[in-house]
Design a protein around this motif. Structure first.
Motif, PDB file in Angstrom:
ATOM      1  N   GLY A   2      37.879  32.526  53.957  1.00  0.00           N
ATOM      2  CA  GLY A   2      37.306  33.696  53.478  1.00  0.00           C
ATOM      3  C   GLY A   2      38.547  34.782  53.276  1.00  0.00           C
ATOM      4  O   GLY A   2      38.906  35.537  52.412  1.00  0.00           O
ATOM      5  N   HIS A   3      39.182  34.761  54.257  1.00  0.00           N
ATOM      6  CA  HIS A   3      40.480  35.791  54.504  1.00  0.00           C
ATOM      7  C   HIS A   3      41.390  35.640  53.293  1.00  0.00           C
ATOM      8  O   HIS A   3      42.043  36.439  52.565  1.00  0.00           O
ATOM      9  N   ALA A   4      41.847  34.107  53.322  1.00  0.00           N
ATOM     10  CA  ALA A   4      42.579  33.870  52.352  1.00  0.00           C
ATOM     11  C   ALA A   4      42.196  34.152  50.939  1.00  0.00           C
ATOM     12  O   ALA A   4      42.999  34.330  50.130  1.00  0.00           O
ATOM     13  N   THR A   5      40.964  33.666  50.722  1.00  0.00           N
ATOM     14  CA  THR A   5      40.239  33.793  49.300  1.00  0.00           C
ATOM     15  C   THR A   5      40.405  35.331  48.729  1.00  0.00           C
ATOM     16  O   THR A   5      40.958  35.708  47.675  1.00  0.00           O
ATOM     17  N   VAL A   6      40.349  36.198  49.704  1.00  0.00           N
ATOM     18  CA  VAL A   6      40.545  37.745  49.366  1.00  0.00           C
ATOM     19  C   VAL A   6      41.989  38.174  49.000  1.00  0.00           C
ATOM     20  O   VAL A   6      42.213  38.631  48.226  1.00  0.00           O
ATOM     21  N   ALA A   7      42.752  37.453  49.626  1.00  0.00           N
ATOM     22  CA  ALA A   7      44.243  37.529  49.352  1.00  0.00           C
ATOM     23  C   ALA A   7      44.709  37.074  48.180  1.00  0.00           C
ATOM     24  O   ALA A   7      45.456  37.774  47.513  1.00  0.00           O
ATOM     25  N   TYR A   8      44.359  35.779  48.008  1.00  0.00           N
ATOM     26  CA  TYR A   8      44.638  35.169  46.705  1.00  0.00           C
ATOM     27  C   TYR A   8      44.173  35.899  45.420  1.00  0.00           C
ATOM     28  O   TYR A   8      44.876  35.981  44.382  1.00  0.00           O
ATOM     29  N   THR A   9      42.900  35.987  45.533  1.00  0.00           N
ATOM     30  CA  THR A   9      42.243  36.692  44.444  1.00  0.00           C
ATOM     31  C   THR A   9      42.492  38.068  44.099  1.00  0.00           C
ATOM     32  O   THR A   9      42.802  38.430  43.059  1.00  0.00           O
ATOM     33  N   GLY A  10      42.803  38.821  45.427  1.00  0.00           N
ATOM     34  CA  GLY A  10      43.423  40.099  45.147  1.00  0.00           C
ATOM     35  C   GLY A  10      44.664  40.105  44.634  1.00  0.00           C
ATOM     36  O   GLY A  10      45.291  40.948  43.656  1.00  0.00           O
ATOM     37  N   LYS A  11      45.717  39.390  45.040  1.00  0.00           N
ATOM     38  CA  LYS A  11      47.097  39.374  44.652  1.00  0.00           C
ATOM     39  C   LYS A  11      47.194  38.955  43.186  1.00  0.00           C
ATOM     40  O   LYS A  11      47.881  39.328  42.402  1.00  0.00           O
ATOM     41  N   SER A  12      46.067  38.022  42.686  1.00  0.00           N
ATOM     42  CA  SER A  12      46.000  37.785  41.151  1.00  0.00           C
ATOM     43  C   SER A  12      45.728  38.885  40.470  1.00  0.00           C
ATOM     44  O   SER A  12      46.115  39.080  39.180  1.00  0.00           O
ATOM     45  N   LEU A  13      45.036  40.086  41.054  1.00  0.00           N
ATOM     46  CA  LEU A  13      44.797  41.344  40.332  1.00  0.00           C
ATOM     47  C   LEU A  13      45.439  42.321  40.415  1.00  0.00           C
ATOM     48  O   LEU A  13      45.505  43.543  40.045  1.00  0.00           O
ATOM     49  N   GLY A  14      46.664  42.002  41.431  1.00  0.00           N
ATOM     50  CA  GLY A  14      47.666  42.955  41.609  1.00  0.00           C
ATOM     51  C   GLY A  14      47.573  43.865  42.789  1.00  0.00           C
ATOM     52  O   GLY A  14      48.333  45.051  42.784  1.00  0.00           O
ATOM     53  N   TYR A  15      46.426  43.493  43.691  1.00  0.00           N
ATOM     54  CA  TYR A  15      46.287  44.407  44.725  1.00  0.00           C
ATOM     55  C   TYR A  15      47.579  44.124  46.111  1.00  0.00           C
ATOM     56  O   TYR A  15      48.020  42.787  46.051  1.00  0.00           O
ATOM     57  N   GLU A  16      47.695  45.143  46.843  1.00  0.00           N
ATOM     58  CA  GLU A  16      48.635  44.780  47.901  1.00  0.00           C
ATOM     59  C   GLU A  16      48.043  44.688  49.332  1.00  0.00           C
ATOM     60  O   GLU A  16      48.569  44.180  50.328  1.00  0.00           O
ATOM     61  N   THR A  17      46.853  45.118  49.280  1.00  0.00           N
ATOM     62  CA  THR A  17      46.097  45.230  50.741  1.00  0.00           C
ATOM     63  C   THR A  17      44.725  44.415  50.661  1.00  0.00           C
ATOM     64  O   THR A  17      44.143  44.622  49.784  1.00  0.00           O
ATOM     65  N   ILE A  18      44.393  44.135  51.835  1.00  0.00           N
ATOM     66  CA  ILE A  18      43.107  43.478  51.831  1.00  0.00           C
ATOM     67  C   ILE A  18      41.838  44.286  51.584  1.00  0.00           C
ATOM     68  O   ILE A  18      40.842  44.222  50.816  1.00  0.00           O
ATOM     69  N   GLY A  19      42.089  45.413  52.173  1.00  0.00           N
ATOM     70  CA  GLY A  19      41.243  46.589  52.126  1.00  0.00           C
ATOM     71  C   GLY A  19      41.070  47.110  50.603  1.00  0.00           C
ATOM     72  O   GLY A  19      39.709  47.149  50.349  1.00  0.00           O
ATOM     73  N   ASP A  20      42.050  47.132  49.863  1.00  0.00           N
ATOM     74  CA  ASP A  20      41.815  47.771  48.460  1.00  0.00           C
ATOM     75  C   ASP A  20      41.238  46.639  47.584  1.00  0.00           C
ATOM     76  O   ASP A  20      40.583  46.561  46.901  1.00  0.00           O
ATOM     77  N   ALA A  21      41.621  45.357  47.842  1.00  0.00           N
ATOM     78  CA  ALA A  21      41.277  44.012  47.097  1.00  0.00           C
ATOM     79  C   ALA A  21      39.612  44.036  47.166  1.00  0.00           C
ATOM     80  O   ALA A  21      38.893  43.672  46.265  1.00  0.00           O
ATOM     81  N   ILE A  22      39.299  43.994  48.541  1.00  0.00           N
ATOM     82  CA  ILE A  22      37.739  43.674  48.618  1.00  0.00           C
ATOM     83  C   ILE A  22      36.848  44.713  48.300  1.00  0.00           C
ATOM     84  O   ILE A  22      35.564  44.881  48.210  1.00  0.00           O
ATOM     85  N   LYS A  23      37.186  45.988  47.711  1.00  0.00           N
ATOM     86  CA  LYS A  23      36.681  47.108  47.312  1.00  0.00           C
ATOM     87  C   LYS A  23      36.405  46.731  45.771  1.00  0.00           C
ATOM     88  O   LYS A  23      35.450  47.164  45.106  1.00  0.00           O
ATOM     89  N   ASP A  24      37.152  45.748  45.216  1.00  0.00           N
ATOM     90  CA  ASP A  24      37.016  45.278  43.780  1.00  0.00           C
ATOM     91  C   ASP A  24      35.763  44.312  43.570  1.00  0.00           C
ATOM     92  O   ASP A  24      35.594  43.355  44.490  1.00  0.00           O
ATOM     93  N   PRO A  25      34.856  44.818  42.800  1.00  0.00           N
ATOM     94  CA  PRO A  25      33.604  43.893  42.791  1.00  0.00           C
ATOM     95  C   PRO A  25      33.958  42.199  42.513  1.00  0.00           C
ATOM     96  O   PRO A  25      33.013  41.392  43.035  1.00  0.00           O
ATOM     97  N   PHE A  26      34.807  42.127  41.735  1.00  0.00           N
ATOM     98  CA  PHE A  26      35.309  40.643  41.346  1.00  0.00           C
ATOM     99  C   PHE A  26      35.591  39.830  42.399  1.00  0.00           C
ATOM    100  O   PHE A  26      35.311  38.610  42.896  1.00  0.00           O
ATOM    101  N   VAL A  27      36.366  40.578  43.568  1.00  0.00           N
ATOM    102  CA  VAL A  27      37.067  39.880  44.434  1.00  0.00           C
ATOM    103  C   VAL A  27      36.014  39.739  45.662  1.00  0.00           C
ATOM    104  O   VAL A  27      35.810  38.647  46.151  1.00  0.00           O
ATOM    105  N   LEU A  28      35.083  40.767  45.833  1.00  0.00           N
ATOM    106  CA  LEU A  28      33.933  40.446  46.931  1.00  0.00           C
ATOM    107  C   LEU A  28      32.931  39.354  46.339  1.00  0.00           C
ATOM    108  O   LEU A  28      32.422  38.865  47.221  1.00  0.00           O
TER     109      LEU A  28
END
Length: 389
Positions: A219-245
């Motif tokens: 799960g943690h890695a999924t947030v990281a790789y999905t978030g990275k593909s959308l340009g995020y730099e932190t897990i906290g910012d990435a998981i706020k994105d509805p698509f990442v969640l």
């Protein structure tokens, strides 16, 4: 009682060390980081802070440090009389500390110390202690192996606590999440008189290791790789994105179906769903700022045959269950371009200079499943198209 702990980093001090100290252990931390070792010896204590409302402080005392590069003989002496050996040093480093552990165990046996001892690798891997045992035995003389078999246990363990990357003025201070879980395989223990409070003991650890690996790590890695593909730099910012969640929820739904099909005698569907909801709340913890670069690092290792993505995909496929979200994430891993991570740099170089299918087989070990390799190729191409769009 005393424990020898290999790895004086944030996880070693902020999780294993804290738990050992809470059980009355004095701790000999073993590491090559001179700054941390010197400070441990200078102070003999440190503080950790819980990344939660109130930011509770926990004081850890009766500790020291040993630089195993400079003073290996001190490590050997400590092992001769210790009551427990633990590690939190990283899977790849276990082979490097194995010769020193072998020397220490040899001297312990030769000194006449037959007190049962357990060596517990607290790493993010399946069968960590068994792997360490294999490495240690490579450096034992044949005549000492029966004695080590008799008195030394290598019980596997499952550990779980998020300790984000951090930069503190105090080199010993560490911030950790308030959640922690440490499960030890009781059947593999030699010294069953030592039972740590705050630690769970299970007759069969495999269900718990897989639950953790296929939930927290996947799960943690999924947030990281999905978030990275959308340009995020932190897990906290990435998981706020509805698509990442949504993506991580889809992945957890798939791994949850696998866990239930494999281990329904240990876990109910309801307990697994509750466990996954707790994990999501941990990822969303506003007091923890974790870098995507850290969580996503070592992508080649994370793509391994028995690792957090390919293994559940293989086993879901065997059972005719859905693994589409996991597969989508795998495609994104091959686009994880992080210049400061050696494995990411290596992966990018492989993709540039080698055939894509060859790279996939080399990294995943899926040489006997060309159909699955083709699915990863399609997922890679889909991730590439998403980047362009």
């Amino acid at each position: 009682m005393r424990a020898v702990h290999f790895g004086a980093g944030n996880i070693g001090r902020g999780f294993i060390g804290e738990t050992l100290a809470d059980n009355g252990f004095g701790i000999d931390f073993v590491d090559v980081n001179e700054t941390i070792i010197d400070e441990l010896n200078k102070r003999g204590e440190y503080d950790i802070e819980l990344a939660a409302p109130g930011k509770k402080r926990i004081h850890v005392s009766n500790v020291d440090g040993i630089n195993n590069a400079k003073n290996p003989e001190k490590v050997i002496e400590a092992i001769k009389s210790t009551d427990m050996i633990t590690t939190a040093i990283g899977p790849k480093i276990l082979a490097l500390i194995a010769p020193l552990i072998a020397q220490g165990l040899t001297e312990r046996i030769k000194s006449g110390n037959t007190q049962p001892l357990d060596v517990i690798a607290c790493e993010n891997m399946i069968g960590g202690s068994e792997h360490l045992k294999e490495e240690v035995y490579k450096h034992l003389d044949d005549d000492i192996k029966p004695e080590v078999d008799k008195y030394i246990g290598f019980p596997n363990a499952a550990v779980d606590r998020i300790v984000p990357i951090q930069h503190n003025e105090d080199p010993l201070f560490v911030s950790v999440e308030d959640f922690k879980e440490w499960v030890i395989d009781e059947s593999q223990m030699k010294n069953k008189d030592i039972k740590l409070k705050g630690v769970d003991y299970a007759p069969d650890l495999e269900p718990y290791i897989e639950r953790k690996l296929f939930s927290v790590n996947t799960g943690h890695a999924t947030v990281a790789y999905t978030g990275k593909s959308l340009g995020y730099e932190t897990i906290g910012d990435a998981i706020k994105d509805p698509f990442v969640l949504k993506q991580v929820k889809r992945v957890l739904s798939e791994t949850r179906s696998l866990l239930y099909h494999k281990w329904n005698k240990e876990f109910t569907e309801e307990s697994l769903e509750e466990y996954h909801n707790k994990i999501l709340s941990r990822f969303q913890n506003p007091y923890i700022s974790d870098d995507i670069a850290r969580v996503g690092r070592t992508p080649i290792r994370k793509l391994g045959y028995n690792e957090r993505f390919i293994r559940p995909i293989r086993e879901l496929k065997e059972r005719g269950l859905d693994y589409s979200a996991l597969m989508e994430t795998v495609g994104r891993i091959y686009h994880f371009d992080e210049p400061k991570d050696k494995e990411s740099v290596k992966l990018m170089d492989m993709l540039k200079n080698e055939d894509l299918k060859d790279v996939i087989v080399e990294t995943t070990g899926l040489k006997d499943d060309p159909a699955l390799v083709e699915e990863i190729v399609e997922s890679y191409n889909n991730a590439e198209n998403d980047k362009k769009n």
